[in-house]
Enzyme design. Structure first.
Site, short mmCIF file in Angstrom:
data_model
loop_
_atom_site.label_atom_id
_atom_site.label_comp_id
_atom_site.label_asym_id
_atom_site.label_seq_id
_atom_site.Cartn_x
_atom_site.Cartn_y
_atom_site.Cartn_z
N CYS A 64 0.83 -1.21 0.00
CA CYS A 64 0.00 0.00 0.00
C CYS A 64 0.86 1.25 0.00
CB CYS A 64 -0.87 0.06 1.26
SG CYS A 64 -1.91 -1.38 1.47
N GLY A 108 -1.11 1.31 -5.01
CA GLY A 108 -2.38 0.67 -4.71
C GLY A 108 -3.51 1.28 -5.47
N ASN A 121 0.99 0.07 5.76
CA ASN A 121 1.60 -0.61 4.62
C ASN A 121 2.46 -1.72 5.20
OD1 ASN A 121 4.30 0.18 2.30
ND2 ASN A 121 2.79 -1.43 2.23
N GLY A 122 2.14 -2.94 4.81
CA GLY A 122 2.93 -4.06 5.31
C GLY A 122 2.06 -5.25 5.57
N TYR A 141 11.00 -3.27 -8.46
CA TYR A 141 9.74 -3.03 -9.17
C TYR A 141 8.81 -2.01 -8.54
CZ TYR A 141 4.89 -3.96 -10.58
OH TYR A 141 3.60 -3.83 -11.00
#
Ligand code: AMP
Length: 469
Positions: free
Chosen positions: A5, A34, A108-109, A249
């Protein structure tokens, strides 16, 4: 649930300022992290108001919506399309009301012990609204806050949770930015005109004409309130484990992450690929957009000319109507078309960042062959992805990962390439410029920085987290 995210939190010192538009623009900059849902929570001096919805930032918010989110302090979140539950309940920021106020959380995670924590909480009678691990954190945090001051409460939460977390919380008029002790997912601090911000990537600061100050340190919490920022080092490990896939990426090339410009890292990786896997070819070309910077690096090191051979249509939104069988070919060409004169009769080096299931490479090798390529040498800017990610990148299950059960010649045959070369582990580490023991390379090695409950995985080196009183 694996959540990759984007998160942001901004606190402006001017109490009459309106922060929601700035958060909105920051989320726009983080949209690549996201596309499934977006949300903003703002504190107006008294209460927290949130708005969340499914879809892109531009689909979730309009002028009127933002106008309702008044206040000078707030946080935002974009959530990745995952294989897990895709529903509004799991969108963020998640808001929880408790005895003394409210807290909004953007994460995020991925927590690896969230199931056991949830079971413990449920056994004690707690009820849950979503299936996300963010709600588990909110419960634990609020319980800690009932008994301790803020710093001790966050430390208590950090002791309980394990995994990757870059957290941004809105607690009253405070923005908290917290990074897990291994620093797996990114989080950085910036300065904007009349305040401070934290965000997943520095491009969020660029967008707001702000300035990147530094990354949040692994195990650190920063508190931003009334135009002041305070730092608390709550935990310390023997070195970080930054997610290698952010460099390969995930992050945008214009972001600076842990001191490195992602663009430079990817040019280095492309150069390394050219050294390790030279090709007898006349054209280097990327699979857009993910392969572009890598292909530039390959071109620079090999001296082979760079020419774009594929064009991506950037306007295919989520609302794209999936075609029936007869139109499938047209749909594929609508998303990606070949520049035939650049391909016909040429020997290509086709560069991309990764092969997950193998579908993209296979499809594109076919396309360039149909457009008349004489040879197609595929070069990949990551080593083979052999294992799933449990720490925050939505990758694929082990069964879906082509390199988990096929050798390089096996993958080469499936994607129908004349040759296939992946960058080596050593080459990748050198190109990034971070010591191997400071990277999480779980997806490339099957060796993780933490023990993954319920999975028979190898652990790199047990790093002891010390909580600093
Ligand atoms: P695949 O077609 O399954 O082999 O996936 C490889 C393609 O997906 C590459 O072009 C990558 O740029 C892209 N990719 C790699 N990792 C991810 C990810 N976690 N989510 C979405 N796309 C990805």
């Amino acid at each position: 649930m694996h959540d990759a995210c984007g998160v942001v939190g901004i606190s402006l010192s001017d109490t009459t300022a309106n922060v929601s538009k700035q958060i909105y623009y920051a989320l726009y900059a983080l949209q690549h992290r996201g596309q499934e849902s977006a949300g903003i929570a703002v504190h107006d001096g008294k209460v927290i108001r949130t708005h969340r919805g499914m879809g892109l930032v531009s689909e979730v918010f309009d002028e009127a919506q933002l106008g309702l989110l008044r206040g000078n302090v707030g946080i935002g979140h974009v959530r990745y399309a995952t294989t897990g539950a895709s529903c509004i309940e799991n969108s963020q920021p998640l808001m929880a009301k408790y005895k003394d106020g409210a807290v909004a959380v953007a994460h995020n995670g991925n927590l690896i012990n969230s199931r056991e924590l949830r079971e413990e909480l449920q056994a004690a009678g707690d009820i849950f609204y979503s299936t996300s691990d963010t709600e588990v954190m909110a419960h634990i945090f609020v319980k800690e806050l009932m008994r301790h001051d803020l710093v001790e409460a966050v430390r208590g939460m950090m002791r309980a949770i394990r995994g990757s977390y870059s957290l941004v919380m809105l607690l009253g008029d405070m923005v908290l930015g917290i990074r897990d002790p291994l620093g797996i997912k990114p989080l950085c601090i910036g300065q904007v005109e009349s305040g401070y911000m934290v965000a997943s990537e520095s491009i969020a600061m660029d967008t707001l004409n702000g300035r990147l100050i530094r990354d949040v340190r692994p195990g650190e919490m920063v508190v931003i309130r009334g135009g002041e920022m305070t730092s608390y080092q709550l935990a310390r490990c023997q070195g970080p484990n930054y997610c290698v896939f952010e460099y390969i990426y995930f992050a945008r090339p214009d972001s600076i992450m842990d001191g490195r410009l992602i663009y430079d890292v990817r040019v280095n990786i492309g150069g390394m690929l050219a050294e390790e896997h030279p090709a007898d070819a006349d054209t280097v070309t990327p699979i857009p957009d993910s392969g572009i910077t890598l292909a530039v690096g390959y071109h620079q090191r090999s001296g082979i000319r760079y020419k774009e051979c594929l064009m991506k249509n950037r306007y295919i939104g989520r609302t794209f109507i999936m075609p029936d069988q007869s139109m499938r070919e047209a749909a594929v060409r609508l998303k990606m078309n070949t520049i035939r004169p650049n391909i016909e009769g040429h020997e290509l080096v086709l560069v991309d960042d990764s092969i997950v299931r193998g579908t993209t490479s296979r499809r594109i090798v076919d396309m360039v062959r149909n457009a008349g390529a004489k040879k197609v040498h595929v070069r990949i800017g990551s080593p083979p992805i052999v294992a799933p990610c449990y720490l925050g990148i939505d990758m694929a299950s082990r069964e879906e990962l082509i390199a988990a059960y096929k050798t390089v010649p096996g993958v080469e045959a499936v994607i129908n390439a004349d040759s296939l070369g992946y960058v080596s582990h050593d080459g990748l580490v050198k190109a990034i410029g971070i010591p191997r023991e400071h990277l999480c390379m779980g997806c490339l090695t099957g060796i993780y920085p933490l023990e993954i409950p319920g999975e028979k995985c190898q652990v790199a080196q047990t790093k002891i987290t010390e909580y600093i009183e």
